[in-house]
Scaffold this active site. Structure first.
Site, short mmCIF file in Angstrom:
data_model
loop_
_atom_site.label_atom_id
_atom_site.label_comp_id
_atom_site.label_asym_id
_atom_site.label_seq_id
_atom_site.Cartn_x
_atom_site.Cartn_y
_atom_site.Cartn_z
N CYS A 272 1.94 13.81 5.29
CA CYS A 272 1.70 12.86 6.18
C CYS A 272 3.00 12.51 7.14
CB CYS A 272 1.33 11.53 5.43
SG CYS A 272 0.53 10.32 6.62
N HIS B 179 -2.55 13.66 1.81
CA HIS B 179 -2.01 13.13 0.76
C HIS B 179 -2.45 13.93 -0.55
CE1 HIS B 179 0.71 9.81 2.59
NE2 HIS B 179 -0.55 9.62 3.47
N GLU C 46 -0.81 14.12 -3.18
CA GLU C 46 -0.09 13.66 -4.34
C GLU C 46 -1.21 12.30 -4.80
OE1 GLU C 46 1.47 11.62 -0.66
OE2 GLU C 46 0.86 13.50 -1.27
#
Length: 212
Positions: free
Chosen positions: A84, A191, A193
């Site tokens: 991002c 994202h 994560e």
């Protein structure tokens, strides 16, 4: 250092979703550490630049005297992955940048900030990601993963040296580039994560180990 030792990957810990990246890197077998100072940067083999706010990241990196050291390490070949805002920070060119905004650069691409819209326009959806599997240096197999987009950028243009690894497959942003790789540098506008899917971080750890 022997190749049997875990690769040490830093997460730029000035702003953004640092803890999530640390946890994912540890889960794929890397030694994950935070990076806030030049001495901490010197101790890592690779670097993750997290999501957050790219203008705040640029200003804080400058204030902590990290901006030029990170830029130089990337220019010298250090593997880096940006998600991002991290994608914006790895871009050579940025559209809709804040006045005077600078990036670390390294990936020969043009990125548009907040391309998918404001926070209320954040969305999730499936992405076909090429190169998540297979041996280092091979094209790898495409895999479907769940993409989380939060005030995300997209890639407007890439130079020939840049490999496009994912595009949005459906919806208003269909066809837009959302993941790229150039040498030892990776970037995604989404994202991973935040999803629990370890494949993107696993791929980056593989790149970092191969760069030893």
């Amino acid at each position: 250092m022997t190749v049997s030792q875990p690769v040490t990957i830093g997460v730029l810990a000035l702003q953004g979703d640092v803890r999530e990246h640390l946890a994912m890197l540890e889960a794929v077998g890397a030694r994950a550490v935070t990076v806030r100072r030049p001495a901490e940067l010197d101790a890592v083999e690779a670097l993750v630049i997290p999501g957050g706010e790219s203008t705040a990241m640029w200003k804080l990196a400058t204030a902590f005297e990290l901006f030029e050291p990170v830029r130089k390490r990337i220019s010298d070949g250090m593997p880096a992955y940006g998600s991002c805002a991290g994608m914006i920070m790895l871009a050579d060119r940025v559209l809709d940048a804040a006045p005077g905004q600078e990036t670390f650069g390294g990936i020969a691409m043009t990125v548009r900030r907040n391309a998918f819209g404001r926070q209320v326009d954040s969305f999730e959806g499936p992405i076909e990601f090429d190169g998540l599997e297979g041996e280092e240096g091979a094209a790898g197999a495409a895999g479907t993963l769940h993409g989380v987009f939060i005030r995300a950028p997209w890639v407007e243009q890439v130079d020939p040296a840049v490999r496009v690894t994912a595009r949005v497959t459906a919806g208003p942003g269909a066809g837009r580039i959302v993941a790229v790789r150039q040498g030892a540098l990776m970037a995604t506008s989404f994202h991973p994560e935040l999803t629990g899917d370890l494949r993107v971080h696993g791929r980056f750890a593989q790149i970092a180990r191969a760069a030893r």
